[in-house]
Design an enzyme around this catalytic site. Structure first.
Site, PDB file in Angstrom:
ATOM      1  N   HIS A 269      27.607  -1.679   8.893  1.00 47.80           N
ATOM      2  CA  HIS A 269      27.015  -3.151   9.147  1.00 47.80           C
ATOM      3  C   HIS A 269      25.654  -2.821   9.244  1.00 47.80           C
ATOM      4  O   HIS A 269      25.305  -1.491   9.437  1.00 47.80           O
ATOM      5  CB  HIS A 269      27.488  -4.296  10.148  1.00 47.80           C
ATOM      6  CG  HIS A 269      27.826  -2.999  11.739  1.00 47.80           C
ATOM      7  ND1 HIS A 269      28.589  -1.775  11.113  1.00 47.80           N
ATOM      8  CD2 HIS A 269      27.549  -2.967  12.760  1.00 47.80           C
ATOM      9  CE1 HIS A 269      28.220  -1.155  12.547  1.00 47.80           C
ATOM     10  NE2 HIS A 269      27.820  -1.559  13.294  1.00 47.80           N
TER      11      HIS A 269
ATOM     12  N   HIS B  11      23.593  -3.128  12.597  1.00 50.41           N
ATOM     13  CA  HIS B  11      23.188  -1.968  13.480  1.00 50.41           C
ATOM     14  C   HIS B  11      22.678  -1.222  13.605  1.00 50.41           C
ATOM     15  O   HIS B  11      22.734   0.149  13.022  1.00 50.41           O
ATOM     16  CB  HIS B  11      24.167  -2.594  14.693  1.00 50.41           C
ATOM     17  CG  HIS B  11      24.737  -3.069  15.074  1.00 50.41           C
ATOM     18  ND1 HIS B  11      25.891  -3.695  16.353  1.00 50.41           N
ATOM     19  CD2 HIS B  11      24.182  -4.898  14.983  1.00 50.41           C
ATOM     20  CE1 HIS B  11      25.937  -4.687  15.874  1.00 50.41           C
ATOM     21  NE2 HIS B  11      25.351  -5.868  15.826  1.00 50.41           N
TER      22      HIS B  11
ATOM     23  N   ASP C 260      21.786   1.846  14.863  1.00 40.73           N
ATOM     24  CA  ASP C 260      22.486   2.994  15.546  1.00 40.73           C
ATOM     25  C   ASP C 260      22.796   3.498  14.375  1.00 40.73           C
ATOM     26  O   ASP C 260      23.867   4.592  13.851  1.00 40.73           O
ATOM     27  CB  ASP C 260      23.323   3.231  16.156  1.00 40.73           C
ATOM     28  CG  ASP C 260      24.309   2.403  16.866  1.00 40.73           C
ATOM     29  OD1 ASP C 260      24.657   0.909  15.471  1.00 40.73           O
ATOM     30  OD2 ASP C 260      25.716   2.912  16.865  1.00 40.73           O
ATOM     31  N   HIS C 261      23.671   2.575  13.087  1.00 44.47           N
ATOM     32  CA  HIS C 261      23.716   2.475  11.725  1.00 44.47           C
ATOM     33  C   HIS C 261      23.445   2.994  10.499  1.00 44.47           C
ATOM     34  O   HIS C 261      24.020   3.166   9.013  1.00 44.47           O
ATOM     35  CB  HIS C 261      25.492   1.411  12.079  1.00 44.47           C
ATOM     36  CG  HIS C 261      26.313   1.819  12.793  1.00 44.47           C
ATOM     37  ND1 HIS C 261      27.969   2.611  12.457  1.00 44.47           N
ATOM     38  CD2 HIS C 261      26.571   1.453  14.308  1.00 44.47           C
ATOM     39  CE1 HIS C 261      28.595   2.032  12.878  1.00 44.47           C
ATOM     40  NE2 HIS C 261      27.286   1.580  14.584  1.00 44.47           N
TER      41      HIS C 261
ATOM     42  N   HIS D  91      32.675  -8.039  13.849  1.00 45.42           N
ATOM     43  CA  HIS D  91      31.831  -7.599  15.138  1.00 45.42           C
ATOM     44  C   HIS D  91      30.462  -7.890  15.272  1.00 45.42           C
ATOM     45  O   HIS D  91      29.390  -8.089  16.070  1.00 45.42           O
ATOM     46  CB  HIS D  91      32.122  -5.855  15.094  1.00 45.42           C
ATOM     47  CG  HIS D  91      30.979  -4.723  16.044  1.00 45.42           C
ATOM     48  ND1 HIS D  91      30.711  -4.382  17.338  1.00 45.42           N
ATOM     49  CD2 HIS D  91      29.440  -4.072  15.336  1.00 45.42           C
ATOM     50  CE1 HIS D  91      29.841  -3.891  17.818  1.00 45.42           C
ATOM     51  NE2 HIS D  91      29.753  -3.635  16.469  1.00 45.42           N
TER      52      HIS D  91
ATOM     53  N   ASP E 284      32.931  -0.414  12.878  1.00 44.77           N
ATOM     54  CA  ASP E 284      32.744  -0.676  14.873  1.00 44.77           C
ATOM     55  C   ASP E 284      33.469  -1.963  14.220  1.00 44.77           C
ATOM     56  O   ASP E 284      33.872  -2.756  15.481  1.00 44.77           O
ATOM     57  CB  ASP E 284      31.558  -1.230  14.854  1.00 44.77           C
ATOM     58  CG  ASP E 284      30.486   0.205  15.631  1.00 44.77           C
ATOM     59  OD1 ASP E 284      30.948   1.239  15.390  1.00 44.77           O
ATOM     60  OD2 ASP E 284      29.726   0.017  15.928  1.00 44.77           O
TER      61      ASP E 284
ATOM     62  N   HIS F  64      32.048   5.450  16.211  1.00 45.37           N
ATOM     63  CA  HIS F  64      31.990   6.059  17.404  1.00 45.37           C
ATOM     64  C   HIS F  64      33.038   6.954  18.936  1.00 45.37           C
ATOM     65  O   HIS F  64      34.476   6.375  18.241  1.00 45.37           O
ATOM     66  CB  HIS F  64      31.946   4.764  18.701  1.00 45.37           C
ATOM     67  CG  HIS F  64      30.574   4.152  18.593  1.00 45.37           C
ATOM     68  ND1 HIS F  64      29.640   4.871  18.499  1.00 45.37           N
ATOM     69  CD2 HIS F  64      30.546   2.648  17.124  1.00 45.37           C
ATOM     70  CE1 HIS F  64      28.518   3.148  18.282  1.00 45.37           C
ATOM     71  NE2 HIS F  64      29.146   2.662  17.365  1.00 45.37           N
TER      72      HIS F  64
END
Length: 259
Positions: free
Chosen positions: A56, A58, A60-61, A112, A133, A171
């Site tokens: 996805h 985001h 942090d990915h 998410h 996530d 995570h």
């Protein structure tokens, strides 16, 4: 079967590396930071990064994608989303991709985020899932873009996979997730024992992943929304008995947000 290696990133992210021992090629999953991958590759110069898999959008990915692509020439596969820079092959639900001569199914799992996808390999003896996530060890992702109905349907899609599926999420949330699960089902012995094991692992700074679908079905409240104990806990917390499993999910997801 590829070998899976977890690279810690940021405060609690994991970047999974999939290693093919035959070709010495590597795939990186959700590299929000390029540096852990570059460091690993520099210490293992016999390997070459060939592919990045994204679940996805985001940051942090995805934050390390362009740096890794420029440094290695790797190809990037990910969800169909124009906001993600560097994707070479946009993927949608039902697509089949081939990685290291293994067929991998792309599953749309919105909730998410709306663009979230997961990757499932139906290996005859060792099926595995990259869940991003969406499904965590002991929990699930927050609803940033999708609805409770969407996330519940996505989790049910993943719950229908073989029980021996190994799950690689992104995570280190297992301890806090199981503390919440214990609050939802205080009499669930499987949760009690699992939490004790996870607390020992974290005390020593060790990873709690991967997990298995069979274990999640016994200890993850978000996969247990039809259980009478979970429904009862949702009712006690929200003040009214949920009329459906989706409503149970919505109630405990909202509870978890403030836990």
């Amino acid at each position: 079967m590829p070998q899976f290696i977890a690279l810690p990133a940021f405060q609690d992210n994991y970047i999974w590396l999939l290693l093919d021992e035959t070709t010495l090629q590597v795939a990186a999953v959700d590299p929000g930071d390029a540096q852990p991958v570059i460091t690993w590759l520099s210490r293992h110069p016999e390997y070459q990064l060939c592919t990045i898999l994204l679940t996805h959008h985001h940051p942090d990915h995805t934050g390390g994608v362009l740096t890794l692509k420029a440094a290695t020439g790797c190809k990037v596969w990910g969800p169909t989303n124009d906001t993600i820079k560097g994707i070479d092959r946009p993927l949608e639900d039902g697509f089949q991709i081939c990685l290291f001569e293994q067929e991998i199914q792309v599953l749309a799992v919105p909730g998410h985020t709306l663009d979230h996808i997961a990757y499932f390999c139906d290996h005859p003896s060792d099926p595995w899932l990259l869940s991003g996530d969406t499904l965590f060890a002991g929990g699930c992702g927050r609803l940033f873009e999708g609805s409770a109905e969407q996330m519940y349907a996505s989790l049910q899609k993943l719950a229908a996979l073989p029980d021996n599926t190994t799950i690689y999420c992104t995570h280190e949330y297992t301890q806090s997730n199981l503390q919440f699960a214990r609050a939802v089902e205080p009499d669930n012995l499987d949760i009690k024992v699992r939490l004790e094991v996870v607390e020992d692992l974290r005390r020593d700074g060790r990873i709690t992943l991967p997990t298995t679908l069979a274990l999640e079905k016994r200890t993850n409240p978000f996969l247990r929304c039809e259980d009478s104990h979970v429904r009862g806990a949702a009712a006690s917390h929200s003040g009214s008995m949920p009329a459906s499993a989706v409503q149970t999910f919505a109630a405990i997801r909202a509870w978890k947000d403030t836990f």
